[in-house]
Every structure is written in structure tokens, then in C-alpha cells.
Design a protein around this motif. Sequence first.
Motif, PDB file in Angstrom:
ATOM      1  N   ALA A  24      54.972   1.324  12.771  1.00 11.53           N
ATOM      2  CA  ALA A  24      55.862   0.723  11.779  1.00 11.53           C
ATOM      3  C   ALA A  24      55.658   1.283  10.386  1.00 11.53           C
ATOM      4  CB  ALA A  24      55.650  -0.791  11.739  1.00 11.53           C
ATOM      5  N   MET A  25      56.783   1.450   9.694  1.00  9.18           N
ATOM      6  CA  MET A  25      56.748   1.784   8.274  1.00  9.18           C
ATOM      7  C   MET A  25      56.928   0.499   7.473  1.00  9.18           C
ATOM      8  SD  MET A  25      59.076   4.371   5.979  1.00  9.18           S
ATOM      9  CE  MET A  25      60.166   3.190   5.171  1.00  9.18           C
ATOM     10  N   LEU A  26      55.871   0.093   6.767  1.00 10.13           N
ATOM     11  CA  LEU A  26      55.941  -1.076   5.889  1.00 10.13           C
ATOM     12  C   LEU A  26      56.307  -0.572   4.497  1.00 10.13           C
ATOM     13  CD1 LEU A  26      52.635  -2.835   7.070  1.00 10.13           C
ATOM     14  CD2 LEU A  26      54.972  -3.187   7.929  1.00 10.13           C
ATOM     15  N   TYR A  27      57.240  -1.274   3.854  1.00 11.47           N
ATOM     16  CA  TYR A  27      57.650  -0.820   2.522  1.00 11.47           C
ATOM     17  C   TYR A  27      58.037  -2.007   1.657  1.00 11.47           C
ATOM     18  CZ  TYR A  27      62.493  -1.564   4.014  1.00 11.47           C
ATOM     19  OH  TYR A  27      63.656  -2.147   4.449  1.00 11.47           O
ATOM     20  N   ALA A  28      57.974  -1.808   0.357  1.00  9.99           N
ATOM     21  CA  ALA A  28      58.329  -2.874  -0.581  1.00  9.99           C
ATOM     22  C   ALA A  28      58.916  -2.268  -1.835  1.00  9.99           C
ATOM     23  CB  ALA A  28      57.083  -3.683  -0.948  1.00  9.99           C
ATOM     24  N   PRO A  29      59.966  -2.888  -2.370  1.00  4.83           N
ATOM     25  CA  PRO A  29      60.496  -2.419  -3.648  1.00  4.83           C
ATOM     26  C   PRO A  29      59.437  -2.626  -4.738  1.00  4.83           C
ATOM     27  CG  PRO A  29      61.617  -4.442  -2.953  1.00  4.83           C
ATOM     28  CD  PRO A  29      60.691  -4.049  -1.851  1.00  4.83           C
ATOM     29  N   SER A  30      59.388  -1.691  -5.674  1.00  2.16           N
ATOM     30  CA  SER A  30      58.369  -1.762  -6.714  1.00  2.16           C
ATOM     31  C   SER A  30      58.961  -1.339  -8.046  1.00  2.16           C
ATOM     32  CB  SER A  30      57.227  -0.802  -6.337  1.00  2.16           C
ATOM     33  OG  SER A  30      56.405  -0.573  -7.455  1.00  2.16           O
ATOM     34  N   ASP A  31      58.620  -2.070  -9.100  1.00  2.00           N
ATOM     35  CA  ASP A  31      59.098  -1.624 -10.419  1.00  2.00           C
ATOM     36  C   ASP A  31      57.988  -0.919 -11.196  1.00  2.00           C
ATOM     37  OD1 ASP A  31      57.569  -3.794 -11.066  1.00  2.00           O
ATOM     38  OD2 ASP A  31      59.269  -5.061 -11.666  1.00  2.00           O
ATOM     39  N   GLU A  32      56.927  -0.539 -10.488  1.00  2.00           N
ATOM     40  CA  GLU A  32      55.824   0.179 -11.135  1.00  2.00           C
ATOM     41  C   GLU A  32      56.302   1.551 -11.621  1.00  2.00           C
ATOM     42  OE1 GLU A  32      52.002  -1.135  -8.484  1.00  2.00           O
ATOM     43  OE2 GLU A  32      53.677  -0.228  -7.431  1.00  2.00           O
ATOM     44  N   LYS A  33      55.609   2.048 -12.660  1.00  2.00           N
ATOM     45  CA  LYS A  33      55.952   3.381 -13.179  1.00  2.00           C
ATOM     46  C   LYS A  33      54.704   4.245 -13.285  1.00  2.00           C
ATOM     47  CE  LYS A  33      60.215   2.527 -15.636  1.00  2.00           C
ATOM     48  NZ  LYS A  33      60.613   1.523 -16.633  1.00  2.00           N
ATOM     49  N   LEU A  34      54.795   5.458 -12.728  1.00  2.00           N
ATOM     50  CA  LEU A  34      53.703   6.420 -12.835  1.00  2.00           C
ATOM     51  C   LEU A  34      53.709   6.993 -14.243  1.00  2.00           C
ATOM     52  CD1 LEU A  34      51.543   8.414 -11.611  1.00  2.00           C
ATOM     53  CD2 LEU A  34      53.472   9.858 -10.950  1.00  2.00           C
ATOM     54  N   PHE A  35      52.529   7.094 -14.873  1.00  2.62           N
ATOM     55  CA  PHE A  35      52.399   7.600 -16.253  1.00  2.62           C
ATOM     56  C   PHE A  35      53.339   6.834 -17.192  1.00  2.62           C
ATOM     57  CE2 PHE A  35      51.897  11.787 -13.768  1.00  2.62           C
ATOM     58  CZ  PHE A  35      50.554  11.543 -13.520  1.00  2.62           C
ATOM     59  N   SER A  36      53.578   5.597 -16.889  1.00  4.08           N
ATOM     60  CA  SER A  36      54.459   4.696 -17.649  1.00  4.08           C
ATOM     61  C   SER A  36      55.914   5.131 -17.747  1.00  4.08           C
ATOM     62  CB  SER A  36      53.959   4.424 -19.081  1.00  4.08           C
ATOM     63  OG  SER A  36      52.606   4.570 -19.205  1.00  4.08           O
ATOM     64  N   PHE A 107      59.845   3.146  16.880  1.00  2.90           N
ATOM     65  CA  PHE A 107      59.604   3.146  15.438  1.00  2.90           C
ATOM     66  C   PHE A 107      60.302   1.956  14.787  1.00  2.90           C
ATOM     67  CE2 PHE A 107      60.507   4.883  11.096  1.00  2.90           C
ATOM     68  CZ  PHE A 107      59.191   4.846  10.659  1.00  2.90           C
ATOM     69  N   TYR A 108      59.538   1.240  13.981  1.00  2.00           N
ATOM     70  CA  TYR A 108      60.020   0.034  13.300  1.00  2.00           C
ATOM     71  C   TYR A 108      59.895   0.214  11.797  1.00  2.00           C
ATOM     72  CZ  TYR A 108      59.528  -2.352  17.803  1.00  2.00           C
ATOM     73  OH  TYR A 108      59.648  -2.720  19.118  1.00  2.00           O
ATOM     74  N   THR A 109      60.755  -0.492  11.058  1.00  2.00           N
ATOM     75  CA  THR A 109      60.567  -0.556   9.608  1.00  2.00           C
ATOM     76  C   THR A 109      60.559  -2.027   9.231  1.00  2.00           C
ATOM     77  OG1 THR A 109      62.946  -0.467   9.129  1.00  2.00           O
ATOM     78  CG2 THR A 109      61.769   1.638   9.206  1.00  2.00           C
ATOM     79  N   LYS A 110      59.740  -2.371   8.247  1.00  3.00           N
ATOM     80  CA  LYS A 110      59.702  -3.768   7.793  1.00  3.00           C
ATOM     81  C   LYS A 110      59.532  -3.835   6.287  1.00  3.00           C
ATOM     82  CE  LYS A 110      57.663  -8.275   8.749  1.00  3.00           C
ATOM     83  NZ  LYS A 110      58.820  -9.052   9.226  1.00  3.00           N
ATOM     84  N   ARG A 111      60.466  -4.563   5.667  1.00  2.00           N
ATOM     85  CA  ARG A 111      60.444  -4.726   4.224  1.00  2.00           C
ATOM     86  C   ARG A 111      59.572  -5.918   3.840  1.00  2.00           C
ATOM     87  NH1 ARG A 111      64.996  -3.784   0.080  1.00  2.00           N
ATOM     88  NH2 ARG A 111      64.471  -5.181  -1.626  1.00  2.00           N
ATOM     89  N   LEU A 112      58.666  -5.702   2.913  1.00  2.55           N
ATOM     90  CA  LEU A 112      57.798  -6.769   2.406  1.00  2.55           C
ATOM     91  C   LEU A 112      58.045  -6.899   0.908  1.00  2.55           C
ATOM     92  CD1 LEU A 112      54.424  -5.585   4.050  1.00  2.55           C
ATOM     93  CD2 LEU A 112      56.041  -7.238   4.986  1.00  2.55           C
ATOM     94  N   THR A 113      57.449  -7.915   0.305  1.00  2.00           N
ATOM     95  CA  THR A 113      57.416  -7.934  -1.155  1.00  2.00           C
ATOM     96  C   THR A 113      56.223  -7.075  -1.572  1.00  2.00           C
ATOM     97  OG1 THR A 113      55.916  -9.819  -1.268  1.00  2.00           O
ATOM     98  CG2 THR A 113      58.296 -10.316  -1.189  1.00  2.00           C
ATOM     99  N   LEU A 114      56.199  -6.652  -2.827  1.00  2.00           N
ATOM    100  CA  LEU A 114      55.079  -5.836  -3.294  1.00  2.00           C
ATOM    101  C   LEU A 114      53.763  -6.618  -3.186  1.00  2.00           C
ATOM    102  CD1 LEU A 114      54.273  -3.079  -4.364  1.00  2.00           C
ATOM    103  CD2 LEU A 114      54.617  -3.957  -6.696  1.00  2.00           C
TER     104      LEU A 114
END
Length: 192
Positions: A24-36, A107-114
Motif C-alpha cells: 500500500a501507498m499511504l499518503y496525506a496532503p501536506s502544507d509543509e514547505k521545503l526551505f520555507s 496494490f492499494y492506496t490510502k489517504r490519511l491526514t498528515l
Amino acid sequence: MNCKLISREKSLQLPSAVKHACHAMLYAPSDEKLFSHIPVKYAVLMQMRFDGQLGFPGGFVDLSDRTLEEGLKRELSEELDYTLDFAESDHMYCHIWEEPIHLVTHFYTKRLTLAELRAVEAAAVQGKEFGLETMGLVRVPLFFLHDGKGGLPSFLCNNFIGNARSQLVDALKSLGIVKEEQLKSALKSSSR
Ligand code: GTP
Ligand code: MN
Ligand code: MN
Ligand code: MN
Ligand code: MN
Ligand code: MN
């Protein structure tokens, strides 16, 4: 890569000598920013395997598992020390392999919170397979640095188990996580 797409239904009608594995591919939307300033957009998880190749968490479904999804749940609890439930609707596709063994990879995908995904990352180091079968989770860089190579293109130059690399690319595309144009250019600049 010597595998073919097969429908889930057909794969379940194959002789019992054919093994099944679920990842499974676990994924979550993120508002993080690399190097700001570089938006990360999504946190997407893969793992480093004992064999030095990248793959997704999961594994062989065995006789103790009543369904594919229960097998996946058990494997994730072994590898990540975290309980996640999967539904048939999380199944993206599956492939049949003839070599080296008769195997179907689901193959599975699952959306999580961050926050949930961070909890998975924290738990994984406590898993009974940590440092053994699984050498740690990694997040997939989805961005493109100015040199046209850094980020996703470089990540795709790693070694992947089976068709895990295509599973990643197909999931990023079908979930709309990375735009098709960008995926094409990442694949182009990562071609060896
Ligand atoms: P053991 O209990 O030690 O057998 O490991 P496991 O049950 O965790 O199995 P594993 O995760 O190694 O997956 C079983 C088989 O599926 C592997 O031998 C690979 O051929 C294949 N495989 C492993 N990871 C992936 C993946 O991310 N994608 C795909 N397509 N195949 C994978
Ligand atoms: Mn720094
Ligand atoms: Mn396992
Ligand atoms: Mn595994
Ligand atoms: Mn196993
Ligand atoms: Mn094992």
C-alpha cells in the motif's frame, strides 16, 4: 518487467498455488514547505527493504488471512506497528508474475491526514520488523529542483522491487498528486 495486469476478480480465481501479496501507498496532503518556499504538497510513504530496494509496506497474504485486505492489515501491523483498515475500494490494480514465482501483486492506496501519517512514521521504528525486513520509511520528494534532476527525477533513479516504481508513478498520476506533464518530464530525466 515481466508482469501483466489482471483483474482482481480473475486473480482470485487462480489456482491456490499462486501466491498473493498486497502492498500500500499511504499518503496525506501536506502544507509543509521545503526551505520555507517549495510546497511539499503531499507526504507519500515508501520503505527501504532489507534487500536495499525501495518498495511499499505490505507483504504476502497467508492462510491466516481471510481476505486480501486482512492480509494487508496484518502485514502493515507487523512492518509499521500501526493498525489501518483497508476496503476493496482502496485496491488500485493488480499484476500477475510468472517469474521467479507465480505471484499476484495487489496494490492499494490510502489517504490519511498528515497527523495520522506522522503517527505511522513514529510507530514504524517500534515495529517488530524494523531494522530487519524493513529499514525505515521514506517520504517521496514530489517536487522538482531548478537543476531539473533534484527531487522526484532523482528519487526515481533508485532501485525498486518488482514494479513498485510503476506503482508509485501510476498512483501519483491517478490520484492527481503530480501532474501528468511533470511525471513525464521526471520519467524522462530519470531514464538511465
Ligand atoms: P516475508 O514475510 O519475509 O516473505 O516478507 P513479506 O511477507 O513482507 O513480503 P514482501 O513485502 O517482501 O513482498 C512479497 C513479494 O512481493 C516480494 O518478494 C516481491 O516480489 C514483491 N514485492 C515486495 N514489495 C513490493 C512492492 O512494493 N511492489 C510490488 N509490486 N511488489 C513488491
Ligand atoms: Mn538545512
Ligand atoms: Mn512483512
Ligand atoms: Mn513486506
Ligand atoms: Mn510476511
Ligand atoms: Mn517475514
